[in-house]
Enzyme design. Structure first.
Site, short mmCIF file in Angstrom:
data_model
loop_
_atom_site.label_atom_id
_atom_site.label_comp_id
_atom_site.label_asym_id
_atom_site.label_seq_id
_atom_site.Cartn_x
_atom_site.Cartn_y
_atom_site.Cartn_z
N HIS A 35 0.83 -1.21 0.00
CA HIS A 35 0.00 0.00 0.00
C HIS A 35 0.86 1.26 0.00
O HIS A 35 0.53 2.26 -0.63
CB HIS A 35 -0.92 0.01 1.23
CG HIS A 35 -2.14 -0.83 1.08
ND1 HIS A 35 -2.91 -0.82 -0.06
CD2 HIS A 35 -2.74 -1.71 1.92
CE1 HIS A 35 -3.93 -1.64 0.09
NE2 HIS A 35 -3.85 -2.19 1.28
N ARG A 83 -4.93 -4.41 -16.25
CA ARG A 83 -5.12 -5.51 -15.31
C ARG A 83 -6.62 -5.69 -15.06
O ARG A 83 -7.29 -4.78 -14.58
CB ARG A 83 -4.43 -5.21 -13.98
CG ARG A 83 -2.94 -4.89 -14.08
CD ARG A 83 -2.39 -4.60 -12.69
NE ARG A 83 -0.98 -4.24 -12.69
CZ ARG A 83 -0.51 -3.00 -12.71
NH1 ARG A 83 -1.38 -1.98 -12.75
NH2 ARG A 83 0.78 -2.76 -12.69
N ARG A 96 9.06 -11.41 -4.07
CA ARG A 96 9.04 -10.00 -4.45
C ARG A 96 8.48 -9.09 -3.38
O ARG A 96 8.61 -7.87 -3.47
CB ARG A 96 8.23 -9.82 -5.75
CG ARG A 96 6.83 -10.33 -5.67
CD ARG A 96 6.09 -10.25 -6.98
NE ARG A 96 5.62 -8.91 -7.26
CZ ARG A 96 4.79 -8.61 -8.26
NH1 ARG A 96 4.39 -9.55 -9.09
NH2 ARG A 96 4.38 -7.38 -8.45
N ASN A 115 8.78 -7.49 -12.54
CA ASN A 115 8.65 -7.83 -11.12
C ASN A 115 8.65 -9.34 -10.92
O ASN A 115 9.41 -9.88 -10.11
CB ASN A 115 7.36 -7.23 -10.55
CG ASN A 115 7.38 -5.72 -10.55
OD1 ASN A 115 8.42 -5.10 -10.69
ND2 ASN A 115 6.21 -5.12 -10.43
N ASP A 116 7.79 -10.04 -11.63
CA ASP A 116 7.73 -11.49 -11.50
C ASP A 116 8.97 -12.16 -12.11
O ASP A 116 9.45 -13.17 -11.59
CB ASP A 116 6.46 -12.05 -12.14
CG ASP A 116 5.31 -12.16 -11.15
OD1 ASP A 116 5.57 -12.49 -9.99
OD2 ASP A 116 4.16 -11.91 -11.54
N GLU A 169 7.35 -13.49 -17.99
CA GLU A 169 7.58 -13.25 -16.57
C GLU A 169 8.14 -14.46 -15.84
O GLU A 169 8.28 -14.44 -14.61
CB GLU A 169 6.29 -12.76 -15.89
CG GLU A 169 5.07 -13.56 -16.22
CD GLU A 169 3.77 -12.86 -15.83
OE1 GLU A 169 3.81 -11.93 -15.00
OE2 GLU A 169 2.72 -13.24 -16.37
N ARG A 218 -4.65 -7.79 -20.23
CA ARG A 218 -4.12 -9.03 -19.66
C ARG A 218 -5.29 -9.82 -19.09
O ARG A 218 -6.05 -9.32 -18.25
CB ARG A 218 -3.10 -8.74 -18.55
CG ARG A 218 -2.47 -10.03 -17.98
CD ARG A 218 -1.46 -9.69 -16.90
NE ARG A 218 -2.10 -9.19 -15.68
CZ ARG A 218 -1.44 -8.70 -14.63
NH1 ARG A 218 -0.12 -8.64 -14.66
NH2 ARG A 218 -2.09 -8.27 -13.57
N CYS A 222 6.23 -3.77 -18.89
CA CYS A 222 5.14 -3.15 -18.12
C CYS A 222 5.37 -3.26 -16.62
O CYS A 222 4.47 -2.96 -15.84
CB CYS A 222 3.80 -3.79 -18.49
SG CYS A 222 3.74 -5.57 -18.20
#
Length: 561
Positions: free
Chosen positions: A184, A286, A445, A434-435, A411, A322, A482
């Site tokens: 957050h 997303r 992560r 990220n992944d 990913e 996606r 992305c």
């Protein structure tokens, strides 16, 4: 100057100011005997009710993501299971404060064990526990400091109830010991445009009032910066803002090489800002927001209506959709199992279609229905593709619904290493850094303690991106990024040099990326990419590239070392 601290940069720009630390949680007093169990149970319920009321009032005073986060936290606090279990302990003679602590800590342990998204929600439970205990004991509720002047907020972690009410005019930057790029704190820092560094070990050792210089892009915090360092950072910020304001339109390098600049989109409240951004479309839409917090999947009509809104807002522009990325940090009762021992390596992303083919079929039908009466250029891609067979089957299903462009997310290392085998059946690719970093380095992560391994500047990660981009180019396939990497202007140059053809990030990040691209040729991007690939680690790669850029144009100062 003291040694700089490093973490994960989750907000661009830099800021300098005095430290102000979060007020600590209330300390539990010594347990006391309960003489009236019924009254103790009632006090426990009243404390939880007070927390719910407070959070709802805060939500009503805010808007956008802050309001939604607070409302969601209020729902957590209002969970009747929490109140019933804590009240039951009180009725058995447990001190109310200890009853609340025991129940919240039990829920916390369960969330931490689930990992991923759930593990990051443990900070929410810690905050709810502390607020409830404070109400019960009649103590001040822990929250933001108010030193009477602008400050750099330092905390072990930040709860949604605090981050949602941050005033960017007062809070110059955020630094937390815990948290990850999807926490957050990270989400709201980006929404507010506040420089932020999370996962920064040792941050709580910074004393109140101590001057720090926070580099949000690099994840570096400089304690006791010299006047020269502060002046350099301030001058850089001025140049950055002036430079960014001077460029508009499609992204391209100084010699005209096109690089599509796109926005990420993941929730309804983000749509107006994303559509108004100077972007060529959506690089990552997303769709999970339609599926989360539900007992059953949304139907075709509901999905089509939501997709139609997005396509209408981006009429004539690209929208990369996606398909549902459920599992791991986004478990859904109708799509994923609750008994997987390692959800991050389990049934997630496209793999859920094997368990429930109709889930994907309904989503593709809804996308097709929404695209049929839209001028948006609708591209559809699958998450968590690992082998060519998965890509081929997905592409066939997409085209069977009349959707012309089917792609795959890169990913997992297997997909990056075999992009040449995916290319014959895919029309495009998108790299989720990220992944990809998580799986390449076997590093969760969400763990701030593994920030170094999760750094998108890691040469091994960039090597995987280069392999995928090279294979995509050989087959004439566009390939974008992305993930978080696309928002870093210096890293954007490296990515373009590796062969990436589009970059998708938060709207606020695009002006800086557009400006730095316009100041460098494709040949220079390739040279910077080679420097990054030859480095031994992420910090060296970042510093080497930024030093070369600064030596040429003084557009970016070298990162703190």
């Amino acid at each position: 100057m003291s040694r700089p601290l490093r973490g994960i940069g989750v907000g661009g720009g830099s800021a300098v100011g005095p430290v102000a630390r979060m007020a600590p949680a209330p300390a539990l007093p010594a347990p006391r005997p309960v003489t009236d169990p019924a009254a103790e149970a009632a006090a426990v319920r009243a404390a939880l009710a007070a927390v719910v009321t407070d959070l709802n009032e805060r939500a009503a005073r805010t808007s956008g993501p802050g309001s939604e986060v607070l409302a969601a936290q209020a729902v957590m606090a209002a969970d009747p299971i929490l109140a019933d279990e804590a009240a039951a302990l009180a009725e058995q003679g447990t001190d109310g404060a200890y009853a609340l602590t025991a129940v919240f800590d039990g829920f916390r342990t369960a969330l931490a064990a689930a990992g991923g998204y759930f593990a990051e929600r443990t900070a929410d439970l810690d905050d709810l526990r502390d607020r409830a205990v404070a109400h019960l004991l009649g103590l001040p509720v822990p929250g933001l400091p108010d030193p009477g002047h602008p400050y750099v907020l330092v905390a072990d972690d930040l709860a949604p109830a605090d981050t949602a009410l941050l005033d960017p005019e007062r809070v110059l930057a955020l630094v937390t010991v815990r948290g990850g790029p999807t926490s957050h704190t990270a989400i709201l820092a980006k929404a507010l445009g506040v420089p932020a560094v999370v996962g920064c070990a040792g941050a709580m050792e910074l004393a109140d009032g101590r001057q720090v210089l926070v580099h949000g892009a690099d994840g570096v915090v400089e304690p006791d910066p010299s006047p020269e360092a502060v002046d350099r950072a301030a001058a850089h910020e001025r140049r950055r803002r002036e430079r960014s304001a001077g460029f508009q339109g499609p992204g391209r390098t100084a010699d005209g090489h096109p690089v599509a600049l796109l926005v990420n989109l993941g929730a309804p409240h983000e749509l107006p800002g994303a559509a108004a951004a100077d972007a060529e479309g959506v690089g990552l839409f997303r769709t999970e927001f339609l599926f989360l917090d539900r007992a059953e999947a949304p139907g075709l009509a509901e999905q089509a209506a939501a997709y139609r809104q997005v396509f209408a807002a981006f009429a004539g522009r690209r929208v990369v959709v996606r398909t549902l990325d459920a599992g791991a940090d986004k478990p859904l009762p109708f799509a994923t199992s609750t008994d997987e021992e390692n959800p991050a390596l389990g049934i997630r992303g496209l793999r859920t279609a094997a368990r429930d083919p109709q889930l994907l079929e309904t989503q593709l039908a809804a996308i097709a229905a929404a695209a049929a009466d839209s001028t948006a250029q609708v591209w559809v891609m699958a998450p968590m593709v690992s082998v060519p067979r998965e890509a081929a089957e997905f592409a066939a299903r997409v085209r069977a619904h009349g959707l012309p462009l089917a792609g795959a997310m890169i990913e997992v290392p297997a997909a990056a290493l075999r992009t040449d085998r995916l290319a014959p059946v895919c029309d495009f690719f998108s790299v989720g850094t990220n992944d990809l970093a998580q799986y390449a380095f076997a590093a969760d992560r969400t763990l701030g303690s593994l920030a170094e391994l999760l750094d998108p500047w890691q040469p091994a990660l960039l090597g995987l991106v280069a392999t995928a981009a090279g294979s995509a180019a050989e087959h004439g396939r566009p390939i974008g990024v992305c993930g978080e990497a696309a928002a870093d202007p210096a890293l954007a140059l490296v990515l373009v040099g590796l062969g990436i053809t589009s970059l998708s990030a938060a709207p606020a990040s695009l002006p800086d990326v557009r400006a730095v691209l316009a100041a460098h040729t494709l040949a220079e991007c390739r040279e910077l990419a080679e420097l990054a690939l030859l480095a031994d680690d992420a910090a060296t790669a970042r510093d080497t590239v930024r030093s070369r850029m600064a030596g040429r144009s003084e557009e970016l100062p070298p990162a703190a070392v």
